[in-house]
Write a protein that holds these residues in place. Sequence first.
Motif, PDB file in Angstrom:
ATOM      1  N   ILE A 151      54.242  42.076  44.701  1.00  0.00           N
ATOM      2  CA  ILE A 151      54.453  41.116  43.630  1.00  0.00           C
ATOM      3  C   ILE A 151      53.170  41.037  42.806  1.00  0.00           C
ATOM      4  O   ILE A 151      52.095  40.743  43.318  1.00  0.00           O
ATOM      5  N   LYS A 152      53.272  41.304  41.506  1.00  0.00           N
ATOM      6  CA  LYS A 152      52.100  41.404  40.646  1.00  0.00           C
ATOM      7  C   LYS A 152      52.299  40.587  39.371  1.00  0.00           C
ATOM      8  O   LYS A 152      53.389  40.562  38.794  1.00  0.00           O
ATOM      9  N   LYS A 153      51.225  39.926  38.933  1.00  0.00           N
ATOM     10  CA  LYS A 153      51.243  39.210  37.654  1.00  0.00           C
ATOM     11  C   LYS A 153      51.336  40.235  36.520  1.00  0.00           C
ATOM     12  O   LYS A 153      50.607  41.236  36.523  1.00  0.00           O
ATOM     13  N   VAL A 154      52.227  39.982  35.567  1.00  0.00           N
ATOM     14  CA  VAL A 154      52.446  40.939  34.479  1.00  0.00           C
ATOM     15  C   VAL A 154      52.442  40.216  33.132  1.00  0.00           C
ATOM     16  O   VAL A 154      52.545  38.995  33.067  1.00  0.00           O
ATOM     17  N   THR A 202      40.834  40.408  30.939  1.00  0.00           N
ATOM     18  CA  THR A 202      42.219  40.742  31.298  1.00  0.00           C
ATOM     19  C   THR A 202      42.262  41.930  32.265  1.00  0.00           C
ATOM     20  O   THR A 202      43.189  42.742  32.225  1.00  0.00           O
ATOM     21  N   TYR A 203      41.277  42.021  33.145  1.00  0.00           N
ATOM     22  CA  TYR A 203      41.114  43.183  34.028  1.00  0.00           C
ATOM     23  C   TYR A 203      42.329  43.431  34.918  1.00  0.00           C
ATOM     24  O   TYR A 203      42.625  44.573  35.294  1.00  0.00           O
ATOM     25  N   GLY A 204      43.026  42.360  35.279  1.00  0.00           N
ATOM     26  CA  GLY A 204      44.136  42.508  36.217  1.00  0.00           C
ATOM     27  C   GLY A 204      45.386  43.117  35.621  1.00  0.00           C
ATOM     28  O   GLY A 204      46.323  43.448  36.350  1.00  0.00           O
ATOM     29  N   PHE A 205      45.419  43.295  34.302  1.00  0.00           N
ATOM     30  CA  PHE A 205      46.590  43.844  33.657  1.00  0.00           C
ATOM     31  C   PHE A 205      46.407  45.334  33.367  1.00  0.00           C
ATOM     32  O   PHE A 205      45.297  45.814  33.160  1.00  0.00           O
ATOM     33  N   SER A 206      47.513  46.041  33.324  1.00  0.00           N
ATOM     34  CA  SER A 206      47.471  47.489  33.090  1.00  0.00           C
ATOM     35  C   SER A 206      47.062  47.808  31.656  1.00  0.00           C
ATOM     36  O   SER A 206      47.051  46.928  30.789  1.00  0.00           O
ATOM     37  N   TYR A 207      46.763  49.084  31.438  1.00  0.00           N
ATOM     38  CA  TYR A 207      46.391  49.519  30.089  1.00  0.00           C
ATOM     39  C   TYR A 207      47.520  49.259  29.102  1.00  0.00           C
ATOM     40  O   TYR A 207      47.296  48.803  27.973  1.00  0.00           O
ATOM     41  N   TYR A 256      38.675  49.555  34.332  1.00  0.00           N
ATOM     42  CA  TYR A 256      39.039  48.176  34.003  1.00  0.00           C
ATOM     43  C   TYR A 256      39.009  47.986  32.491  1.00  0.00           C
ATOM     44  O   TYR A 256      38.094  48.450  31.820  1.00  0.00           O
ATOM     45  N   HIS A 257      40.012  47.282  31.994  1.00  0.00           N
ATOM     46  CA  HIS A 257      40.142  47.059  30.556  1.00  0.00           C
ATOM     47  C   HIS A 257      40.067  45.569  30.256  1.00  0.00           C
ATOM     48  O   HIS A 257      40.338  44.731  31.108  1.00  0.00           O
ATOM     49  N   TYR A 258      39.713  45.241  29.030  1.00  0.00           N
ATOM     50  CA  TYR A 258      39.682  43.851  28.611  1.00  0.00           C
ATOM     51  C   TYR A 258      39.968  43.773  27.118  1.00  0.00           C
ATOM     52  O   TYR A 258      39.944  44.783  26.398  1.00  0.00           O
ATOM     53  N   ILE A 259      40.234  42.568  26.651  1.00  0.00           N
ATOM     54  CA  ILE A 259      40.504  42.326  25.236  1.00  0.00           C
ATOM     55  C   ILE A 259      39.226  41.842  24.553  1.00  0.00           C
ATOM     56  O   ILE A 259      38.587  40.888  25.017  1.00  0.00           O
ATOM     57  N   GLY A 260      38.837  42.505  23.468  1.00  0.00           N
ATOM     58  CA  GLY A 260      37.642  42.130  22.721  1.00  0.00           C
ATOM     59  C   GLY A 260      37.972  41.757  21.280  1.00  0.00           C
ATOM     60  O   GLY A 260      38.907  42.298  20.685  1.00  0.00           O
TER      61      GLY A 260
END
Length: 244
Positions: free
Chosen positions: A102-105, A143-148, A179-183
């Motif tokens: 179960i993953k947060k999406v 937002t590292y926990g979310f996919s690309y 790891y990705h994030y929003i800038g």
Amino acid sequence: MDQKMVSPQRIAKKILLGTVLGDGFVGNGSKLPKAVLILTQGARQFEYLLWKMKALVPLVKDYYVKIRTSSGGKPIVQAVTTHQRLLYHTWKDMYNNIDGKIKKVVKLNVLRRLTPLSLACWHMDDGSLYVSNGLIKGLRLATYGFSYDEQHIIKQYFAEIGITVNVASYKPDQNGKQYHYIGMKKKETEKFIKMIQPHVHKTMQYKIDPSKHCAEHEYTREDIVRTLQKCKEFVRNNESILVY
């Protein structure tokens, strides 16, 4: 959103949505159409946590509270609800079964329900400013926990509300994980701050104003217990806060 014209339950739903995109966790541990909410903050953000707890009462009724100690010896406060039917819809909206876990999406139709209040909560949980010589140069959402692919869904949502963001990446870690994030750049950050400013908690002003600092008063374990014991209307175990 004029909070005076909106029901407390609707306000709570908007806070919940931003919180779950950030540090909040909603879990469904049974086959029942109910879910549990877990809120966690450190000692410096205790007032912010208390504000969220109070605001979410129309959805969750009350909390059990646990206090643990971080690796640095500071208190960490965790507020946990019982399973509530009103939380189940958020769990269904925000979590999927992916490869048996179960993953947060992120889903675009859910993001479209965000309000400036929701965005303020998301930023207070996961946002940070880029500052140089006391001036804002940009902003980052962790937002590292979310996919690309999910990062690009977030990017599309921000474009729809008139804010241009970038999907940025850190160097891969030692295991090769990216790891990705929003800038956001300076001008977009200014638009975003103007949008959320009325909803940013007084102790979290440093998240939008570089002249402010993280709460100077760092609550001790005793401070936290004493405050929570006064909150009998929504802290279920107010007589003996769980400490471990």
